[in-house]
Design a protein around this motif. Structure first.
Motif, mmCIF file in Angstrom:
data_model
loop_
_atom_site.group_PDB
_atom_site.id
_atom_site.type_symbol
_atom_site.label_atom_id
_atom_site.label_comp_id
_atom_site.label_asym_id
_atom_site.label_seq_id
_atom_site.Cartn_x
_atom_site.Cartn_y
_atom_site.Cartn_z
ATOM 1 N N THR A 402 0.860 -1.183 0.000
ATOM 2 C CA THR A 402 0.000 0.000 0.000
ATOM 3 C C THR A 402 0.896 1.232 0.000
ATOM 4 O O THR A 402 1.875 1.298 0.752
ATOM 5 N N TYR A 403 0.560 2.191 -0.837
ATOM 6 C CA TYR A 403 1.356 3.403 -0.941
ATOM 7 C C TYR A 403 0.427 4.605 -1.114
ATOM 8 O O TYR A 403 0.157 5.043 -2.220
ATOM 9 N N PRO A 404 -0.074 5.164 0.009
ATOM 10 C CA PRO A 404 -0.848 6.406 -0.076
ATOM 11 C C PRO A 404 0.099 7.604 -0.099
ATOM 12 O O PRO A 404 1.145 7.609 0.566
ATOM 13 N N SER A 405 -0.271 8.618 -0.871
ATOM 14 C CA SER A 405 0.548 9.824 -0.936
ATOM 15 C C SER A 405 -0.331 11.038 -1.205
ATOM 16 O O SER A 405 -1.427 10.925 -1.762
ATOM 17 N N VAL A 406 0.176 12.212 -0.796
ATOM 18 C CA VAL A 406 -0.504 13.483 -1.016
ATOM 19 C C VAL A 406 0.494 14.437 -1.648
ATOM 20 O O VAL A 406 1.648 14.542 -1.194
ATOM 21 N N SER A 407 0.071 15.138 -2.703
ATOM 22 C CA SER A 407 0.940 16.109 -3.363
ATOM 23 C C SER A 407 0.201 17.437 -3.508
ATOM 24 O O SER A 407 -1.037 17.486 -3.567
ATOM 25 N N TRP A 408 0.970 18.503 -3.603
ATOM 26 C CA TRP A 408 0.399 19.852 -3.670
ATOM 27 C C TRP A 408 1.128 20.601 -4.774
ATOM 28 O O TRP A 408 2.358 20.720 -4.764
ATOM 29 N N LEU A 409 0.389 21.121 -5.744
ATOM 30 C CA LEU A 409 0.988 21.776 -6.898
ATOM 31 C C LEU A 409 0.758 23.273 -6.843
ATOM 32 O O LEU A 409 -0.385 23.743 -6.770
ATOM 33 N N LEU A 410 1.860 24.029 -6.875
ATOM 34 C CA LEU A 410 1.821 25.482 -7.030
ATOM 35 C C LEU A 410 2.478 25.803 -8.371
ATOM 36 O O LEU A 410 3.636 25.413 -8.602
ATOM 37 N N SER A 411 1.760 26.491 -9.262
ATOM 38 C CA SER A 411 2.311 26.708 -10.597
ATOM 39 C C SER A 411 1.876 28.048 -11.155
ATOM 40 O O SER A 411 0.866 28.628 -10.748
ATOM 41 N N SER A 412 2.686 28.541 -12.099
ATOM 42 C CA SER A 412 2.391 29.740 -12.871
ATOM 43 C C SER A 412 2.901 29.486 -14.281
ATOM 44 O O SER A 412 3.355 28.383 -14.609
ATOM 45 N N GLN A 413 2.852 30.495 -15.130
ATOM 46 C CA GLN A 413 3.314 30.322 -16.497
ATOM 47 C C GLN A 413 4.823 30.124 -16.585
ATOM 48 O O GLN A 413 5.315 29.582 -17.571
ATOM 49 N N SER A 414 5.544 30.518 -15.567
ATOM 50 C CA SER A 414 7.004 30.456 -15.644
ATOM 51 C C SER A 414 7.640 29.553 -14.593
ATOM 52 O O SER A 414 8.868 29.406 -14.584
#
Length: 740
Positions: A402-414
């Protein structure tokens, strides 16, 4: 009586009642395109208006979709019967028929023309005949006829038949007492033959396949094709090999809205090895509502089956034959699959045994991906798997991952920044049988932290007078995994992953789930692209990257096969790929070991292709990854296809091992394509997985949809020569006649 005195030209227009078109017997109404006025133009016209007309002297009769030219013509308006003599030419619906005497009912399209030269179906059929009978629209029967689909029959092939039927309503041709002539040389006598007029599949004997190999000697295959239904067919192929005997082969294919599949079976009483040999392959796929399922079974009777009886390198190198069944479903980010997998492992070389993979009986997976939790940038990913591993000689057991994970993406055009945290939990339950290693049931828990980040820069630039956008894309990837002693865990399916750019940005250097490396490392890489402003096509891309270890020693290794790492950095990886000018394409990669220092891996593929049928390939491979020097790889690979004369193309491949100082595969041949017939002659020699040499000779003469003789090397050429294409059709002059 109506009589029109001769003048330079007389013109008569008849507003006839609607015409009728017919099948073979019963007339049926014609389409609207056949309705309209009939005009007759001639030097002189005699007759009774509305009954019978006779026209003489350069007669031309026209009606919608039809033109008849003759020296003399008689037309019965009431019955629609037509009789014409002298220099006849009939043009109708893509047909062009010439002859001496014509009898035709314009209503039923039934009649005949004698001493004819014909072109039918917009030029797809042409020839000569003593008598051509019209048996209704798009149906013909010819006596003492020739037939071909060549644009220039004198430079191709034709069929001579005492009785020839061409039925374009069924797209079927049939001939009796026929001879097949190629370049003026009779190739075969055929008491009866039927063939497709448009390339569609139909039941019947296919033309023989002739070939030769050093393993089986000269061979002859005579396949029979059975078109059972639009969604089912079968092919039965007796294959006679001079050195081995008669092999029987059958193939059955089926296609339904919810399932499809293919079954192939072979059997041979082999004189050379004095035993019965057989092979079976079955692939079935089925859908039950939202569920997808399938079965795949492959088996052969002995270890050297493909090496002795296969005619392609890919086939003769097969060592693991799968037997599996699966079922899966995916919906709303949730996916489930169940799989049962086992292999038949062949051992063609007793001096180099192949390791038998573990059977998975069963393998169950359940994954769930929930993106944008709460409408934000938070993603939840759960991967889980249960597998029961079975092996006849090694330790086996079950594994739950079992491999639960949480990710958080912060992005812009650059820029983008994506942290991820997860916990990888693996539990083993070891069976007592075959357990001579002292392994016990255990659980491994590993927290995994990673951060992926990157920047995007671009600028306008000009190269060779062309406007481009050049990008610069630096990327940093950090991974942290604590150390766990895994030497007491079994290894069911883990191996060392190939070191590549995708592996640089992965958490684990091993495949599978049995080995997970400890990590405190950063990968730094940069990519630059050159994009054409006019088309948006990426013309060139270059990348370079390296991994840096903040913890120098890595202690997790595969059992007895991988040395633990003890460096501060990985090898450097670099690649360059793109279109160099209009006709050149480059693909290259390089792996450099900074500790040695020396090149560890390198590959170069350069292709020149100015037009279809013109391609030259140069390839180089070098690999020092194996620790033992004897296992290193260094090869040249040169191949190409090129015109050598009008209509003629040469094909070749030379794959040479510098380490072994010998070629691994040599292929050479010529090919000619005249549109309505093709000739291919190819010889191939390669080294099999067992170290033996196999030689094949392909000779194929194909005459449109009527017949082909020999064995087809197309698959071999497409695999061996990158960019291989069918030669361009020849531009031939329009024929004047077919000369037997």
């Amino acid at each position: 009586m109506l009589r029109l005195t001769p003048i330079a030209c007389a013109l008569l227009t008849l507003y006839a009642s609607p015409l009728w078109a017919a099948g073979s017997v019963t007339p049926q109404p014609a389409s609207s395109q056949d309705e309209g006025p009939t005009t007759i133009q001639a030097g002189q016209v005699n007759g009774v208006y509305g009954q019978t007309l006779e026209a003489d002297g350069q007669v031309e009769m026209k009606r919608p979709g039809q033109t008849i030219v003759a020296d003399w013509l008689r037309y019965q308006q009431v019955t629609e019967d037509l009789y014409a003599k002298g220099h006849i030419r009939l043009l109708q619906h893509g047909d062009d028929v010439r002859g001496d005497e014509l009898k035709l009912n314009l209503n039923s399209r039934i009649g005949n023309i004698t001493q004819t030269e014909y072109t039918l179906a917009n030029g797809s059929a042409r020839g000569r005949a003593d008598v051509l009978e019209f048996a209704g629209r798009d149906r013909y029967r010819l006596k003492n006829a020739t037939y071909t689909s060549c644009v220039n029959p004198e430079a191709g092939w034709y069929l001579i038949a005492s009785d020839l039927s061409l039925d374009y309503t069924r797209n079927l041709g049939e001939a009796e007492s026929a001879r097949l002539v190629f370049q003026g040389v009779p190739l075969a006598y055929l008491p009866w033959i039927d063939f497709s007029l448009n390339g569609e599949r139909k039941s019947g004997w296919l033309t023989p396949s002739i070939g030769s190999s050093n393993k089986g000697g000269a061979e002859l295959s005579t396949p029979y094709y059975w078109n059972i239904a639009p969604n089912r067919d079968a092919t039965f192929t007796p294959r006679l090999m001079v050195k081995r005997g008669l092999q029987l082969k059958g193939e059955f294919r089926y296609l339904e809205p919810s399932y499809a599949g293919e079954v192939t079976a072979e059997w041979l009483s082999d004189r050379k090895s004095d035993r019965n040999r057989s092979g079976l392959k079955w692939l079935h796929q089925q859908r039950f509502g939202a569920w997808n399922s399938g079965v795949r079974i492959e088996r052969v009777s002995d270890d050297t089956y493909f090496e002795d009886l296969g005619d392609k390198l890919a086939v003769s190198s097969t060592v693991n034959l799968p037997r599996e069944a699966w079922i899966s479903r995916s919906e709303n980010g949730l996916s489930f699959s169940a799989r049962f997998l086992k292999y038949q492992t062949l051992q063609p070389n007793p001096n180099s045994l192949v390791d038998t993979p573990y059977a998975k009986l069963p393998q169950l997976t359940l994954n769930w991906l929930k993106p944008n939790l709460g409408g934000g940038n938070l993603d939840l990913d759960l991967q889980s798997e249960f597998t029961a591993f079975r092996h006849p000689t090694k330790v086996d057991g079950t594994r739950l991952v079992t491999y639960p994970s949480v990710s958080w993406l912060l992005s812009s055009q650059s820029a983008y920044f994506k942290p991820k945290v997860g916990v990888h939990v693996t539990h083993y339950n070891i069976n007592a049988g075959n357990n001579r290693t002292g392994l016990t049931s255990s659980t491994r828990t590993l927290p995994i932290l990673s951060v992926d980040s990157g920047l995007f820069f671009d600028r306008e630039t000009t190269l060779g007078g062309q406007n481009y956008t050049q990008t610069l894309e630096p990327r940093l990837y950090y991974v942290n995994i604590p150390y766990r002693d895994q030497s007491k865990l079994p290894n069911f399916d883990s191996g060392l992953a190939d070191f590549s750019f995708s592996q640089l940005f992965s958490e684990n250097r091993y495949t599978g789930s049995d080995r997970i490396n400890e990590a405190n490392q950063i990968t730094a890489a940069v990519t630059s692209r050159l994009i054409d402003d006019d088309t948006g096509v990426e013309r060139l891309r270059g990348s370079i990257g390296q991994r840096y270890y903040l913890r120098k020693t890595q202690r997790v290794a595969l059992d007895g096969s991988t040395t633990p790492r003890n460096e501060r950095s990985s090898d450097i990886l670099a690649s360059l790929e793109g279109q160099l000018g209009k006709n050149w394409h480059l693909s290259s990669s390089w792996q450099f070991n900074t500790s040695s220092p020396r090149s560890q891996k390198a590959s170069l593929d350069l292709q020149y292709s100015p037009a279809p049928g013109k391609v030259l390939n140069f390839g180089y491979r070098m690999d020092r990854t194996p620790a033992a020097d004897k296992d290193r790889l260094k090869q040249f690979d040169i191949s190409g296809q090129w015109p050598i004369a009008p209509g003629w193309y040469g094909v070749a491949r030379w794959n040479y091992s510098i380490k072994d100082k010998k070629p691994l595969e040599v292929l050479a041949g010529v090919e000619y394509n005249a549109g309505c017939w093709q000739l291919r002659m190819v010889a191939q020699r390669y080294v099999t997985s067992g170290g033996n040499k196999s030689t094949n000779v392909f000779l194929l003469l194909q005459m449109s949809d009527v017949a082909s003789f020999g064995s087809n090397p197309s698959d071999t050429l497409k695999r061996g020569v990158k960019g291989y294409a069918e030669p361009e059709r020849l531009e031939s002059a329009n024929p004047t006649e077919v000369k037997p």
